[in-house]
Design a protein around this motif. Structure first.
Motif, PDB file in Angstrom:
ATOM      1  N   LEU A  58       0.808  -1.258  -0.074  1.00 13.44           N
ATOM      2  CA  LEU A  58      -0.036  -0.075   0.098  1.00 13.44           C
ATOM      3  C   LEU A  58       0.927   1.160  -0.068  1.00 13.44           C
ATOM      4  N   PRO A  59       0.337   2.443  -0.543  1.00 15.34           N
ATOM      5  CA  PRO A  59       1.080   3.493  -0.618  1.00 15.34           C
ATOM      6  C   PRO A  59       1.487   4.071   0.828  1.00 15.34           C
ATOM      7  N   MET A  60       2.710   4.271   1.023  1.00 23.45           N
ATOM      8  CA  MET A  60       3.088   4.877   2.242  1.00 23.45           C
ATOM      9  C   MET A  60       2.353   6.335   2.600  1.00 23.45           C
ATOM     10  N   SER A  61       1.849   7.000   1.808  1.00 25.60           N
ATOM     11  CA  SER A  61       1.375   8.189   2.097  1.00 25.60           C
ATOM     12  C   SER A  61      -0.319   7.913   2.707  1.00 25.60           C
ATOM     13  N   LEU A  62      -0.643   6.777   2.529  1.00 29.53           N
ATOM     14  CA  LEU A  62      -1.946   6.427   3.137  1.00 29.53           C
ATOM     15  C   LEU A  62      -2.054   6.694   4.537  1.00 29.53           C
ATOM     16  N   VAL A  63      -0.947   6.504   5.176  1.00 30.31           N
ATOM     17  CA  VAL A  63      -1.167   6.594   6.813  1.00 30.31           C
ATOM     18  C   VAL A  63      -1.306   8.011   7.293  1.00 30.31           C
ATOM     19  N   ALA A  64      -1.028   9.201   6.172  1.00 26.60           N
ATOM     20  CA  ALA A  64      -1.153  10.416   6.617  1.00 26.60           C
ATOM     21  C   ALA A  64      -1.936  11.266   5.633  1.00 26.60           C
ATOM     22  N   SER A  65      -3.008  10.525   5.191  1.00 29.56           N
ATOM     23  CA  SER A  65      -3.940  11.148   4.239  1.00 29.56           C
ATOM     24  C   SER A  65      -4.758  12.096   4.823  1.00 29.56           C
ATOM     25  N   ASP A  66      -5.015  13.242   4.421  1.00 29.34           N
ATOM     26  CA  ASP A  66      -5.931  14.120   4.958  1.00 29.34           C
ATOM     27  C   ASP A  66      -7.326  13.598   5.282  1.00 29.34           C
ATOM     28  N   ILE A  67      -8.079  14.494   5.723  1.00 28.90           N
ATOM     29  CA  ILE A  67      -9.423  13.981   6.284  1.00 28.90           C
ATOM     30  C   ILE A  67     -10.260  13.731   4.962  1.00 28.90           C
ATOM     31  N   THR A  68      -9.881  14.435   3.669  1.00 24.46           N
ATOM     32  CA  THR A  68     -10.740  14.324   2.562  1.00 24.46           C
ATOM     33  C   THR A  68     -10.193  13.058   1.759  1.00 24.46           C
ATOM     34  N   GLY A  69      -8.942  12.535   2.239  1.00 30.01           N
ATOM     35  CA  GLY A  69      -8.395  11.386   1.467  1.00 30.01           C
ATOM     36  C   GLY A  69      -7.293  11.721   0.493  1.00 30.01           C
ATOM     37  N   ASN A  70      -6.811  12.992   0.551  1.00 33.98           N
ATOM     38  CA  ASN A  70      -5.681  13.354  -0.251  1.00 33.98           C
ATOM     39  C   ASN A  70      -4.488  13.311   0.181  1.00 33.98           C
ATOM     40  N   THR A  71      -3.376  13.094  -0.538  1.00 34.06           N
ATOM     41  CA  THR A  71      -1.853  12.925  -0.259  1.00 34.06           C
ATOM     42  C   THR A  71      -1.389  14.451   0.453  1.00 34.06           C
ATOM     43  N   VAL A  72      -0.867  14.349   1.625  1.00 35.66           N
ATOM     44  CA  VAL A  72      -0.324  15.497   2.063  1.00 35.66           C
ATOM     45  C   VAL A  72       1.169  15.666   1.827  1.00 35.66           C
ATOM     46  N   GLU A  73       1.369  16.545   0.633  1.00 38.18           N
ATOM     47  CA  GLU A  73       2.789  16.364   0.130  1.00 38.18           C
ATOM     48  C   GLU A  73       3.766  16.769   1.034  1.00 38.18           C
ATOM     49  N   GLU A  74       3.508  17.903   2.191  1.00 37.25           N
ATOM     50  CA  GLU A  74       4.342  18.152   3.091  1.00 37.25           C
ATOM     51  C   GLU A  74       4.992  17.311   4.126  1.00 37.25           C
ATOM     52  N   THR A  75       4.264  16.243   4.201  1.00 36.10           N
ATOM     53  CA  THR A  75       4.823  15.152   4.876  1.00 36.10           C
ATOM     54  C   THR A  75       5.880  14.443   4.438  1.00 36.10           C
ATOM     55  N   GLY A  76       6.173  14.695   3.203  1.00 35.50           N
ATOM     56  CA  GLY A  76       7.513  13.985   2.566  1.00 35.50           C
ATOM     57  C   GLY A  76       7.410  12.462   2.078  1.00 35.50           C
ATOM     58  N   LEU A  77       5.825  12.169   2.227  1.00 37.64           N
ATOM     59  CA  LEU A  77       5.363  10.826   1.875  1.00 37.64           C
ATOM     60  C   LEU A  77       4.868  10.553   0.468  1.00 37.64           C
ATOM     61  N   GLY A  78       4.791  11.613  -0.231  1.00 39.07           N
ATOM     62  CA  GLY A  78       4.137  11.663  -1.490  1.00 39.07           C
ATOM     63  C   GLY A  78       5.088  11.711  -2.672  1.00 39.07           C
ATOM     64  N   TYR A  79       4.944  12.653  -3.455  1.00 39.15           N
ATOM     65  CA  TYR A  79       5.657  12.920  -4.527  1.00 39.15           C
ATOM     66  C   TYR A  79       7.211  12.909  -4.311  1.00 39.15           C
TER      67      TYR A  79
END
Length: 459
Positions: A58-79
């Motif tokens: 599963l994508p690592m970014s899922l753990v810190a998805s925002d409440i709407t289900g989008n990736t939060v790029e500022e976490t460093g877990l996305g792009y």
């Protein structure tokens, strides 16, 4: 009957649980994110052994998805890292049926690994596991019980698009009264509550009691205490899933929003905690006249860490609407015995069951993170022997200054907190703070109806 012997990688308890799900054909693999939302995959039963053997990605970014289900790029877990996958493995012993589906279905909780094969430090279950290591070092076992409040609404909103109480199945009327602890209110929704109770029994979720709360359509369900904090929170997460699913099935909407209705009671998550030593003795045992030192120090630690942890107790914009006076919501860090106006309450009980009831968190909070924050505060208090001051007798609202909490202040306090970094980890502090900052910015960018009502033709 599903043949468990076809899945050699299944642990014994999961093998036994699968045997009881006649004709099981699919499995929901559930990864709780930092908001407490369950994400994951539904797989065919034929892929179950692979999930236990090799794991699933599963994508690592899922753990810190925002409440709407989008990736939060500022976490460093996305792009920034190419939206990498990580291996997720089922948590042994978590296989349970999904009683409300037409197709026989099982469910399993997942844990995400990091790139070295260890546990990913920002996932909420691992944050709690980290805190529990501190109690092991002291030879103590936390015993937890979770209480969850929620509203039961009609699935259809009113003419303004807002939630409305469910119809009484007998009278066809909507309740507008507040009858706290009313048995009649339980009777009105007995079909829903009995279905939830049956689903909990099928899943081995120890739902102990249901009560009508302080607003029309508001209820509370209590879970039995567990000497396994991770299991207690697993069951709280599955209870929320169960309540929502049964509500949908009956044409209702169950909401764990902290403050869904202006002028009505908010919904809380109350956490009861006691501590057992190696001999099974509750070290908090004492009396109102002679409180145990461990209890006092634990409360003192909770007081000192309350502001640092507020974002975990009140994670969303709506969470802060719950903090109003005279609504049985803590507005300071007071403590006391048998007193519902304080933040840290020692409920009336026999001496052996002395415990702290932590009352700050909203029902919208993630149970794993609430437990991690509460236990970290208690642990810090025990280590440093913090003094909580005298217990409050009477109305705490009238005796101590009220907090005026707000979302941005809670985020900034969390982001700079050495307490959070030390107890819950720097990785989690970074990821969660960035997630919440992104949610705050997106929330503030919206233009809502109140803006038009106040400003459109006025300024």
């Amino acid at each position: 009957m599903t043949d468990p012997d076809a899945f050699p990688h299944l642990p014994g308890a999961d093998r036994q649980a699968l045997r009881a799900i006649d004709g099981c054909s699919q499995v929901d693999l559930l990864l709780p994110d930092t908001n407490g939302v369950l994400r994951g995959k539904r797989i065919g039963i034929e892929a179950l052994d692979k999930a236990f053997g090799d794991g699933i990605c599963l994508p690592m970014s899922l753990v810190a998805s925002d409440i709407t289900g989008n990736t939060v790029e500022e976490t460093g877990l996305g792009y920034d890292i190419g939206d990498q996958d990580r291996v997720c493995r089922p948590i042994a012993g978590s296989l349970r049926p999904v009683p409300w589906t037409a197709t026989p279905t099982a469910q399993l909780l997942l844990a995400m690994e990091d790139d070295a094969g260890g546990q990913f430090a920002a996932q909420p279950r691992q944050v709690l596991a980290r805190v529990l290591e501190g109690f092991k070092a002291l030879g103590l076992v936390p015993v937890l019980a979770v209480e969850l409040e929620f509203y039961l609404f009609d699935a259809r909103p009113d003419a303004q698009g807002r939630p409305q109480p469910a119809l009484d199945p007998v009278t066809g009327q909507r309740s507008c009264s507040t009858q706290v602890y009313s048995i009649d209110e339980l009777d009105v929704q007995h079909v829903f509550l009995e279905a939830v109770a049956a689903a909990c029994r099928a899943q081995r979720i120890p739902a102990e009691a249901a009560v009508a709360e302080y607003a029309p359509g508001q209820f509370e369900i209590n879970l039995h205490h567990r000497a396994d904090a991770l299991l207690a929170c697993d069951e709280a997460v599955l209870l929320k899933r169960t309540i929502k699913a049964i509500a949908r099935q009956q044409g209702l909407l169950a909401s764990f929003m902290a403050k869904p209705l202006a002028g009505q009671a908010g919904s809380g998550l109350h956490l009861h905690v006691s501590l057992l030593d190696r001999d099974g003795h509750n070290v908090l045992t004492g009396s109102e006249q002679a409180a145990a030192g461990a209890l006092r120090h634990a409360v003192g630690g909770l007081q000192r860490s309350a502001q640092d942890c507020l974002l975990l107790f009140a994670p969303h914009a709506n969470s802060y609407r719950r903090f109003v006076a005279n609504a049985f919501v803590p507005l300071n860090d007071a403590w006391g015995f048998n007193n519902r106006t304080v933040a840290m309450r020692v409920p009336r009980s026999d001496a052996a069951n002395t415990r702290i009831e932590h009352r700050i968190a909203g029902a919208d909070a993630n149970p794993y993170l609430v437990a991690a924050a509460v236990l970290a505060g208690m642990l810090d208090g025990l280590y440093h022997r913090h003094d909580p001051g005298p217990p409050v007798i009477g109305n705490a609202y009238a005796q101590q200054p009220a907090w005026q909490p707000h979302w941005l202040g809670a985020i900034e306090r969390f982001q700079s907190s050495d307490f959070i970094a030390g107890h819950l980890g720097e990785t989690f502090r970074h990821v969660y703070a960035q997630q919440k900052l992104r949610e705050l910015r997106d929330f503030q960018a919206q233009v809502v109806d109140l803006d038009y009502a106040w400003y459109l033709g006025t300024v």
